[in-house]
Design an enzyme around this catalytic site. Structure first.
Site, PDB file in Angstrom:
ATOM      1  N   THR A   1     -23.363 -92.527 -84.704  1.00  0.00           N
ATOM      2  CA  THR A   1     -21.784 -92.412 -84.870  1.00  0.00           C
ATOM      3  C   THR A   1     -21.829 -94.140 -85.398  1.00  0.00           C
ATOM      4  OG1 THR A   1     -21.181 -93.163 -82.573  1.00  0.00           O
ATOM      5  CG2 THR A   1     -21.211 -90.819 -83.087  1.00  0.00           C
ATOM      6  N   HIS A   2     -20.846 -94.024 -86.436  1.00  0.00           N
ATOM      7  CA  HIS A   2     -20.571 -95.295 -87.083  1.00  0.00           C
ATOM      8  C   HIS A   2     -21.899 -96.167 -87.409  1.00  0.00           C
ATOM      9  CE1 HIS A   2     -16.821 -95.524 -84.518  1.00  0.00           C
ATOM     10  NE2 HIS A   2     -17.895 -94.984 -83.633  1.00  0.00           N
TER      11      HIS A   2
ATOM     12  N   GLN B   1      -3.703 -76.982-123.080  1.00  0.00           N
ATOM     13  CA  GLN B   1      -4.859 -77.152-123.844  1.00  0.00           C
ATOM     14  C   GLN B   1      -5.686 -78.297-122.976  1.00  0.00           C
ATOM     15  OE1 GLN B   1      -5.017 -76.383-128.060  1.00  0.00           O
ATOM     16  NE2 GLN B   1      -5.554 -78.576-128.271  1.00  0.00           N
TER      17      GLN B   1
ATOM     18  N   LYS C   1      -9.201 -77.778-120.371  1.00  0.00           N
ATOM     19  CA  LYS C   1     -10.547 -77.287-120.496  1.00  0.00           C
ATOM     20  C   LYS C   1     -11.673 -78.330-120.231  1.00  0.00           C
ATOM     21  CE  LYS C   1      -8.649 -73.681-123.255  1.00  0.00           C
ATOM     22  NZ  LYS C   1      -7.623 -74.412-123.282  1.00  0.00           N
TER      23      LYS C   1
ATOM     24  N   LYS D   1     -41.425-100.281-106.617  1.00  0.00           N
ATOM     25  CA  LYS D   1     -40.168 -99.771-106.328  1.00  0.00           C
ATOM     26  C   LYS D   1     -40.434 -98.132-106.576  1.00  0.00           C
ATOM     27  CE  LYS D   1     -36.154-101.376-106.254  1.00  0.00           C
ATOM     28  NZ  LYS D   1     -35.243-101.456-105.166  1.00  0.00           N
TER      29      LYS D   1
ATOM     30  N   TYR E   1       3.786 -70.820-121.301  1.00  0.00           N
ATOM     31  CA  TYR E   1       2.906 -71.619-121.970  1.00  0.00           C
ATOM     32  C   TYR E   1       3.527 -72.784-122.527  1.00  0.00           C
ATOM     33  CZ  TYR E   1      -0.923 -73.038-124.884  1.00  0.00           C
ATOM     34  OH  TYR E   1      -1.747 -73.814-125.313  1.00  0.00           O
TER      35      TYR E   1
ATOM     36  N   ASN F   1      -1.530 -67.062-126.051  1.00  0.00           N
ATOM     37  CA  ASN F   1      -1.400 -67.595-124.773  1.00  0.00           C
ATOM     38  C   ASN F   1      -2.181 -66.610-123.710  1.00  0.00           C
ATOM     39  OD1 ASN F   1       0.145 -69.198-126.038  1.00  0.00           O
ATOM     40  ND2 ASN F   1       2.222 -68.299-125.701  1.00  0.00           N
TER      41      ASN F   1
ATOM     42  N   ASN G   1     -37.162 -95.441-106.558  1.00  0.00           N
ATOM     43  CA  ASN G   1     -35.717 -95.319-106.310  1.00  0.00           C
ATOM     44  C   ASN G   1     -35.340 -94.059-106.198  1.00  0.00           C
ATOM     45  OD1 ASN G   1     -35.528 -98.204-106.367  1.00  0.00           O
ATOM     46  ND2 ASN G   1     -35.349 -98.271-108.753  1.00  0.00           N
TER      47      ASN G   1
ATOM     48  N   GLU H   1     -28.681 -90.993-105.797  1.00  0.00           N
ATOM     49  CA  GLU H   1     -27.266 -91.936-106.027  1.00  0.00           C
ATOM     50  C   GLU H   1     -26.441 -91.214-106.952  1.00  0.00           C
ATOM     51  OE1 GLU H   1     -30.406 -95.206-106.870  1.00  0.00           O
ATOM     52  OE2 GLU H   1     -28.879 -96.220-106.220  1.00  0.00           O
TER      53      GLU H   1
ATOM     54  N   SER I   1      -8.537 -77.878-130.751  1.00  0.00           N
ATOM     55  CA  SER I   1      -9.257 -77.893-129.567  1.00  0.00           C
ATOM     56  C   SER I   1     -10.789 -77.105-129.676  1.00  0.00           C
ATOM     57  CB  SER I   1      -8.604 -77.082-128.548  1.00  0.00           C
ATOM     58  OG  SER I   1      -8.252 -75.424-128.921  1.00  0.00           O
TER      59      SER I   1
ATOM     60  N   SER J   1     -39.303 -98.785-111.253  1.00  0.00           N
ATOM     61  CA  SER J   1     -38.338-100.012-111.900  1.00  0.00           C
ATOM     62  C   SER J   1     -39.396-100.460-112.802  1.00  0.00           C
ATOM     63  CB  SER J   1     -38.241-101.136-110.665  1.00  0.00           C
ATOM     64  OG  SER J   1     -37.874-102.281-111.431  1.00  0.00           O
TER      65      SER J   1
HETATM   66  N1  ARG Z   1      -6.082 -73.831-128.081  1.00  0.00           N
HETATM   67  C1  ARG Z   1      -4.786 -73.375-127.207  1.00  0.00           C
HETATM   68  C2  ARG Z   1      -5.047 -73.628-125.914  1.00  0.00           C
HETATM   69  O1  ARG Z   1      -5.996 -74.023-125.662  1.00  0.00           O
HETATM   70  C3  ARG Z   1      -4.686 -71.827-127.469  1.00  0.00           C
HETATM   71  C4  ARG Z   1      -3.442 -71.147-127.189  1.00  0.00           C
HETATM   72  C5  ARG Z   1      -2.576 -71.715-128.152  1.00  0.00           C
HETATM   73  N2  ARG Z   1      -1.028 -71.128-128.075  1.00  0.00           N
HETATM   74  C6  ARG Z   1       0.029 -71.622-128.683  1.00  0.00           C
HETATM   75  N3  ARG Z   1       0.920 -70.972-128.405  1.00  0.00           N
HETATM   76  N4  ARG Z   1      -0.147 -72.741-129.383  1.00  0.00           N
HETATM   77  O2  ARG Z   1      -4.140 -73.542-124.971  1.00  0.00           O
END
Ligand code: ARG
Length: 464
Positions: free
Chosen positions: A161-162, A328, A331, A289, A323, A116, A291, A296, A29, A283
């Site tokens: 409205t509408h 993971q 994110k 133009k 966990y 964790n 824009n 948008e 990650s 444009s």
């Molecule tokens: N890279 C992991 C995550 O984003 C970190 C936690 C990993 N924990 C584990 N027990 N493998 O969740």
């Protein structure tokens, strides 16, 4: 530790060989969680201080760790830090570099914690920052809207409205509608932050720890209100990210509605506003133009933000405690949604601040579409004591007459009016003008300029 090369420096004891390249690719990650480096280091520094305070670490080791972590941070900030995919994530990348810098003491940092609780803490700190940034970004947008509202408190425009002309309103009133919406959004972030502000650190892998740690100390060092009360929940909770995404999705929905109005209003058919060159594009083929690209794009960004919310809800759905590595996958979508939201808020604030309403055109449009028909019906009720349903019918007949004659309601003669309802007198014409119409809407929350000014004053006070 002999074969840390062939398997893994962090858990090599249990493994005879290293991972397959595909395993490394799906597992790592670091490509994205490096964005939490600052939070990771902040969390580790707090943890080291706490370990020393309760006597688990010597002051000497804790000082070396805390100093070393600052060096790591400066390497990250200056771009000299070398990230390794083999080290999987930001937590192990930082710890591994720390070991190179301070030696054996680095190995003691992970006492009484797990990745964790570490990742839950880092991510929560990161999301908390974004909640604060959202509150700030919304504050800036609200101020820009208030400035527009104040300048146009008396400016008449059509209310729809509408998307059909309905009744005259004021520019100020329309701007203030968005102030209400964005202020609720802002409150959602404030509210979510307060609920999220409990510290997972010290929950360890899932069950807590046998070491005599002080979770209150780390919680307060990291600006949390308290430690999270249940270690299983602490490591498996991603509600804070879901709440952030939900608040972001609603905000983005509001932004897209406003963006859509800007697109419509700036068109040659409406000419209600002029958007600044700073937030428009030209444009390559049509020289005339200009824009509304920023509007948008804001209108579209909601797609990614809603997608992130559904994405994370789906990742979390059905996960057993505590966990799971699935988490993971929390994110990237939050990062993307946060970036999209910040950019959208900044672009919208800029567009609103620069936008120039076209007062004559707004007023002209406000008088079209028989927009004061309701005022006429209300007059029949008020002055002639007619039941509203009858007044509605009389007014409808007059609108039909005007339509047939190809004129507007105020252009009908008194004789025309009397032909439909003999009791009508010439004081009726006063209510058919758009200015009188807006001035008459004095009910609480109505469009009358005095009402709107009172709301502007209230919001200015609330925001100061
Ligand atoms: N890279 C992991 C995550 O984003 C970190 C936690 C990993 N924990 C584990 N027990 N493998 O969740």
């Amino acid at each position: 530790m002999s074969d840390t090369k062939s398997s893994n420096a962090m858990w090599g004891g249990r493994f005879a060989s290293g991972p397959d390249a595909i395993m490394e690719a799906i597992n790592a990650s670091i490509g994205f969680d490096k964005r939490m480096a600052r939070q990771d280091i902040e969390g580790s520094r707090a943890h080291a201080s706490m370990l020393a305070a309760v006597g688990i670490l010597t002051d000497k080791d804790a000082d070396a760790i805390r100093e070393g972590l600052l060096t790591v941070l400066s390497e990250i900030d200056s771009g000299t830090f070398v990230y390794s995919t083999a080290l999987e994530d930001i937590h192990m990348n930082v710890e591994s570099r720390l070991k190179e810098l301070v030696g054996e003491a680095a190995g003691r940092l992970h006492t009484a914690r797990s990745r964790n609780d570490q990742v839950a803490t880092d991510f929560k700190l990161w999301v908390r920052n974004q909640m604060d940034a959202s509150v700030e970004g919304l504050g800036a947008l609200i101020s820009a809207l208030l400035t527009q509202a104040e300048a146009g408190a008396d400016m008449v425009m059509p209310g729809f409205t509408h998307l059909q002309v309905a009744q005259p309103v004021t520019w100020g009133h329309h701007m203030m509608a968005y102030v209400e919406m964005f202020a609720r959004d802002r409150a959602r972030f404030v509210d979510a932050r307060a609920r999220a502000n409990e510290c997972p650190l010290g929950a360890a892998a899932l069950a807590g720890t046998s070491f005599p740690i002080d979770r209150h100390m780390t919680a307060s060092a990291l600006g949390f209100d308290r430690p999270a009360a249940n270690s299983l929940d602490a490591v498996s909770d991603r509600d804070f990210a879901l709440e952030f995404l939900s608040a972001a999705a609603i905000t983005a929905t509001h932004l897209s509605r406003l963006a859509e109005e800007l697109v419509i209003w700036s068109s040659a058919q409406f000419r209600f506003v002029t958007l600044s060159d700073r937030f428009s594009t030209g444009s390559s083929i049509m020289p005339q133009k200009k824009n509304p690209d920023a509007a948008e794009l804001i209108r579209a960004k909601v797609g990614r933000i809603n997608g992130a919310m559904i994405g994370l809800l789906t990742v979390m759905k059905g996960l057993p405690l505590a966990y799971c590595k699935d988490m993971q996958e929390d994110k990237e979508q939050v990062f993307d949604a946060a970036d999209s939201l910040m950019l959208s808020l900044a672009a919208m604030s800029g567009m609103i601040a620069d936008m120039r309403p076209n007062a004559p055109e707004l007023e002209r449009a406000a008088a079209t579409g028989f927009s004061t028909a309701t005022d006429l019906a209300d007059w029949l009720v008020r002055v002639l004591d007619m039941p509203f349903r009858d007044a509605h019918h009389v007014t409808g007949t007059l609108v039909k007459m005007a339509e047939d004659k190809g004129c507007d309601l105020p252009d009908l003669s008194l004789a025309d009016m009397k032909s439909v309802c003999s009791d009508i007198n010439d004081t009726v014409f006063a209510v058919l003008g758009v200015h009188n119409s807006i001035k008459s809407r004095t009910s609480y929350g109505g469009t009358a300029p005095d009402q709107v000014r009172a709301q502007i004053a209230l919001w200015k006070e609330k925001l100061s």
